[in-house]
Scaffold this motif. Structure first.
Motif, PDB file in Angstrom:
ATOM      1  N   VAL A 189       0.846  -1.203   0.000  1.00  0.00           N
ATOM      2  CA  VAL A 189       0.000   0.000   0.000  1.00  0.00           C
ATOM      3  C   VAL A 189       0.878   1.249   0.000  1.00  0.00           C
ATOM      4  N   PHE A 190       1.929   1.224   0.785  1.00  0.00           N
ATOM      5  CA  PHE A 190       2.838   2.373   0.859  1.00  0.00           C
ATOM      6  C   PHE A 190       3.456   2.666  -0.519  1.00  0.00           C
ATOM      7  N   LEU A 191       3.942   1.614  -1.172  1.00  0.00           N
ATOM      8  CA  LEU A 191       4.559   1.812  -2.497  1.00  0.00           C
ATOM      9  C   LEU A 191       3.518   2.291  -3.511  1.00  0.00           C
ATOM     10  N   GLY A 192       2.330   1.680  -3.447  1.00  0.00           N
ATOM     11  CA  GLY A 192       1.262   2.057  -4.385  1.00  0.00           C
ATOM     12  C   GLY A 192       0.814   3.493  -4.157  1.00  0.00           C
ATOM     13  N   LEU A 193       0.743   3.885  -2.906  1.00  0.00           N
ATOM     14  CA  LEU A 193       0.331   5.255  -2.570  1.00  0.00           C
ATOM     15  C   LEU A 193       1.327   6.265  -3.156  1.00  0.00           C
ATOM     16  N   GLN A 194       2.606   5.916  -3.076  1.00  0.00           N
ATOM     17  CA  GLN A 194       3.628   6.814  -3.634  1.00  0.00           C
ATOM     18  C   GLN A 194       3.449   6.970  -5.151  1.00  0.00           C
ATOM     19  N   VAL A 195       3.150   5.851  -5.826  1.00  0.00           N
ATOM     20  CA  VAL A 195       2.958   5.903  -7.285  1.00  0.00           C
ATOM     21  C   VAL A 195       1.736   6.776  -7.611  1.00  0.00           C
ATOM     22  N   ILE A 245      -3.675  -2.843  -4.978  1.00  0.00           N
ATOM     23  CA  ILE A 245      -2.761  -2.207  -4.021  1.00  0.00           C
ATOM     24  C   ILE A 245      -2.603  -3.030  -2.734  1.00  0.00           C
ATOM     25  N   ASN A 246      -3.601  -3.869  -2.391  1.00  0.00           N
ATOM     26  CA  ASN A 246      -3.501  -4.575  -1.107  1.00  0.00           C
ATOM     27  C   ASN A 246      -3.080  -6.043  -1.251  1.00  0.00           C
ATOM     28  N   ALA A 247      -2.419  -6.360  -2.372  1.00  0.00           N
ATOM     29  CA  ALA A 247      -2.060  -7.771  -2.630  1.00  0.00           C
ATOM     30  C   ALA A 247      -0.791  -8.226  -1.903  1.00  0.00           C
ATOM     31  N   GLY A 248      -0.127  -7.332  -1.170  1.00  0.00           N
ATOM     32  CA  GLY A 248       1.157  -7.687  -0.543  1.00  0.00           C
ATOM     33  C   GLY A 248       1.065  -8.898   0.380  1.00  0.00           C
ATOM     34  N   GLY A 249       0.010  -8.964   1.173  1.00  0.00           N
ATOM     35  CA  GLY A 249      -0.147 -10.093   2.110  1.00  0.00           C
ATOM     36  C   GLY A 249      -0.353 -11.396   1.359  1.00  0.00           C
ATOM     37  N   LEU A 250      -1.107 -11.330   0.271  1.00  0.00           N
ATOM     38  CA  LEU A 250      -1.367 -12.544  -0.520  1.00  0.00           C
ATOM     39  C   LEU A 250      -0.077 -13.025  -1.193  1.00  0.00           C
ATOM     40  N   ILE A 251       0.690 -12.075  -1.716  1.00  0.00           N
ATOM     41  CA  ILE A 251       1.973 -12.415  -2.350  1.00  0.00           C
ATOM     42  C   ILE A 251       2.869 -13.098  -1.320  1.00  0.00           C
ATOM     43  N   ASN A 252       2.848 -12.581  -0.099  1.00  0.00           N
ATOM     44  CA  ASN A 252       3.674 -13.123   0.977  1.00  0.00           C
ATOM     45  C   ASN A 252       3.262 -14.548   1.356  1.00  0.00           C
ATOM     46  N   VAL A 253       1.964 -14.782   1.565  1.00  0.00           N
ATOM     47  CA  VAL A 253       1.544 -16.133   1.979  1.00  0.00           C
ATOM     48  C   VAL A 253       1.650 -17.126   0.818  1.00  0.00           C
ATOM     49  N   ASP A 254       1.637 -16.631  -0.415  1.00  0.00           N
ATOM     50  CA  ASP A 254       1.832 -17.538  -1.550  1.00  0.00           C
ATOM     51  C   ASP A 254       3.260 -18.091  -1.521  1.00  0.00           C
ATOM     52  N   LEU A 255       4.236 -17.238  -1.156  1.00  0.00           N
ATOM     53  CA  LEU A 255       5.620 -17.727  -1.042  1.00  0.00           C
ATOM     54  C   LEU A 255       5.719 -18.756   0.078  1.00  0.00           C
ATOM     55  N   GLU A 256       5.010 -18.516   1.162  1.00  0.00           N
ATOM     56  CA  GLU A 256       4.983 -19.475   2.285  1.00  0.00           C
ATOM     57  C   GLU A 256       4.427 -20.819   1.803  1.00  0.00           C
ATOM     58  N   LYS A 279       6.434  -5.321  -6.961  1.00  0.00           N
ATOM     59  CA  LYS A 279       5.802  -5.360  -8.295  1.00  0.00           C
ATOM     60  C   LYS A 279       4.430  -4.660  -8.287  1.00  0.00           C
ATOM     61  N   ILE A 280       3.852  -4.518  -7.103  1.00  0.00           N
ATOM     62  CA  ILE A 280       2.546  -3.841  -7.002  1.00  0.00           C
ATOM     63  C   ILE A 280       2.660  -2.423  -7.571  1.00  0.00           C
ATOM     64  N   ALA A 281       3.789  -1.773  -7.283  1.00  0.00           N
ATOM     65  CA  ALA A 281       3.986  -0.405  -7.779  1.00  0.00           C
ATOM     66  C   ALA A 281       3.982  -0.404  -9.307  1.00  0.00           C
ATOM     67  N   GLU A 282       4.609  -1.441  -9.901  1.00  0.00           N
ATOM     68  CA  GLU A 282       4.661  -1.513 -11.374  1.00  0.00           C
ATOM     69  C   GLU A 282       3.261  -1.724 -11.957  1.00  0.00           C
ATOM     70  N   LEU A 300       0.399  -0.877 -10.660  1.00  0.00           N
ATOM     71  CA  LEU A 300      -0.402   0.354 -10.525  1.00  0.00           C
ATOM     72  C   LEU A 300       0.048   1.410 -11.530  1.00  0.00           C
ATOM     73  N   ASP A 301       1.345   1.480 -11.725  1.00  0.00           N
ATOM     74  CA  ASP A 301       1.879   2.418 -12.705  1.00  0.00           C
ATOM     75  C   ASP A 301       1.248   2.141 -14.070  1.00  0.00           C
ATOM     76  N   GLU A 302       1.151   0.853 -14.408  1.00  0.00           N
ATOM     77  CA  GLU A 302       0.567   0.486 -15.706  1.00  0.00           C
ATOM     78  C   GLU A 302      -0.923   0.863 -15.754  1.00  0.00           C
ATOM     79  N   ILE A 303      -1.641   0.564 -14.676  1.00  0.00           N
ATOM     80  CA  ILE A 303      -3.082   0.876 -14.634  1.00  0.00           C
ATOM     81  C   ILE A 303      -3.308   2.392 -14.748  1.00  0.00           C
ATOM     82  N   PHE A 304      -2.538   3.176 -14.000  1.00  0.00           N
ATOM     83  CA  PHE A 304      -2.708   4.639 -14.053  1.00  0.00           C
ATOM     84  C   PHE A 304      -2.362   5.162 -15.450  1.00  0.00           C
ATOM     85  N   SER A 305      -1.325   4.572 -16.067  1.00  0.00           N
ATOM     86  CA  SER A 305      -0.941   5.028 -17.408  1.00  0.00           C
ATOM     87  C   SER A 305      -2.031   4.693 -18.425  1.00  0.00           C
TER      88      SER A 305
END
Ligand code: NAD
Length: 361
Positions: free
Chosen positions: A156-162, A288-299, A315-318, A320-325
């Motif tokens: 969320v933090f990275l996405g918010l910055q983008v 933007i909130n997929a970070g937890g899912l990405i984390n538990v998928d690695l687990e 990669k979430i930032a990337e 979002l960058d694509e979606i905004f563009s």
């Protein structure tokens, strides 16, 4: 109670109801889609007004998980659980209830994998683990990846910055005014990151203790829980429950960006267009909130380590960058439509690979 006629009940693979009188467990597990892989989604423990509200919640949340996994490029389907509260206050009884829930998860033979969500914790997942291996978000000491919330907060933090870069043309968060609604597992971690980055943060929560803590320990300002939509802010970060962006709140908002962790932030899909018309850039919640899912998928894959998790969350930032563009290039497109299209492109490709005739998500 309506089940099949519900707008939110569209093309779910299965909806399973569990009632265990001995422990008081009343749970609904909704599996929306398993084309990309087993359905993974957290368990929400919440005291709903009635059973209908609980069913609507789990149906909407499980669909969101399908889109979340697809947008994040994960081999996972979408599912979710709600447990109808209140939970037993006695800790031993709570453990027994979560063990009973573990049996329920086990009965689905791995088509659904659970984790934490609002109202549930790492300790609850340990109790679930007694009865099933289809559980993630376990403690690091026993081979898990711990609480997924800090990774959600990082995304969320990275996405918010983008979003701030695109909409406010600001390269840093210095003096950017952010309202964080919900100072829970994700909210607290997000506020810490925002404060470290120089943002000024207004907080709100129905839990007064958490508000006081954020004010005294992290230097935040506070606002009343029912006045959040009137605040003079640049960014609104919803990190409590869903549905806060609706026909009542959107016309009142003064922010230019929405970027937060809560699931199902839009009350209705039309609200995406209202936000756009009001000059507000909405960061789609399930991207933007997929970070937890990405984390538990690695687990789940047995490849979790903190650095790899942080790299993948980046990669979430990337995305979002694509979606905004995409939205900037097409005046008629909303960010909600752009992210849904991204998810559907991946689902359609999987359907073709698997020779499935499913084509409506
Ligand atoms: P949490 O239960 O730890 O925190 C939620 C906070 O919101 C609590 O402090 C609660 O008091 C507050 N709250 C509830 N209703 C409120 C209201 N009306 N106004 C203000 N505050 C209110 O939950 P969490 O794990 O931090 O998750 C927050 C949101 O993010 C949820 O919508 C969740 O589904 C979503 N989410 C969480 C994760 C994760 O990794 N935890 C991942 C993806 C999405």
């Amino acid at each position: 109670m309506t089940v099949f006629g519900k707008e939110s009940h569209k093309n779910h693979d299965g909806v399973h109801f569990f009632n265990d009188e001995a422990t008081g467990l009343r749970a609904i597990i909704a599996i929306h889609d398993t084309l990309l892989g087993p359905a993974l989604g957290g368990t929400r423990l919440w005291t709903y007004q009635n059973e209908d509200e609980a069913l609507t919640d789990v149906l909407r949340l499980s669909r969101g998980m399908t889109y979340k996994a697809a947008c994040a490029g994960l081999s996972l389907g979408g599912g979710k659980t709600v447990i109808l509260g209140p939970a037993p206050t006695d800790q031993e009884k709570r453990k027994q209830m979560f063990s009973a829930f573990g049996k329920a998860v086990e009965s689905l033979s791995g088509s659904y994998i659970t984790a934490e969500d609002v109202g549930t914790s790492v300790d609850d997942m340990v109790a679930v683990k007694k009865e099933t291996s289809h559980v993630t978000g376990l403690p690091i000491e026993i081979g898990g990846s711990g609480d997924p919330s800090p990774f959600t907060a990082q995304g969320v933090f990275l996405g918010l910055q983008v979003a701030v870069k695109h909409q406010l043309k600001r390269k840093t968060l210095d003096d950017v005014k952010v309202l964080v609604q919900g100072i829970g597992h994700v909210g607290w971690s997000l506020i810490q990151k925002l404060r470290n980055a120089g943002a000024s943060v207004v907080v709100t929560d129905i839990n007064k203790e958490m508000v006081e803590k954020a004010v005294s320990e992290l230097g935040c300002k506070a606002c009343n829980a029912d006045e959040w939509m009137l605040q003079d802010i640049d960014v609104y970060a919803p990190c409590a429950l869903g549905g806060t962006l609706n026909s009542h709140t959107i016309p009142l908002l003064k922010c230019k960006v929405v970027a937060g962790a809560a699931n199902n932030q839009l009350a209705k899909k039309e609200d995406a267009l209202s936000l756009k018309r009001n000059g507000i850039l909405y960061s789609p919640d399930y991207v933007i909130n997929a970070g937890g899912l990405i984390n538990v998928d690695l687990e789940r894959n047995g490849s979790w380590n903190e650095n790899l998790a942080l790299e993948k969350v980046g990669k979430i930032a990337e995305s979002l960058d694509e979606i905004f563009s995409r939205v900037e290039a097409d005046d008629k497109l909303t960010t909600r439509q752009a992210s849904a299209e991204l998810a559907r492109e991946r689902l359609r490709a999987a359907a073709i690979r698997q020779d499935s005739n499913k084509n409506d998500w």
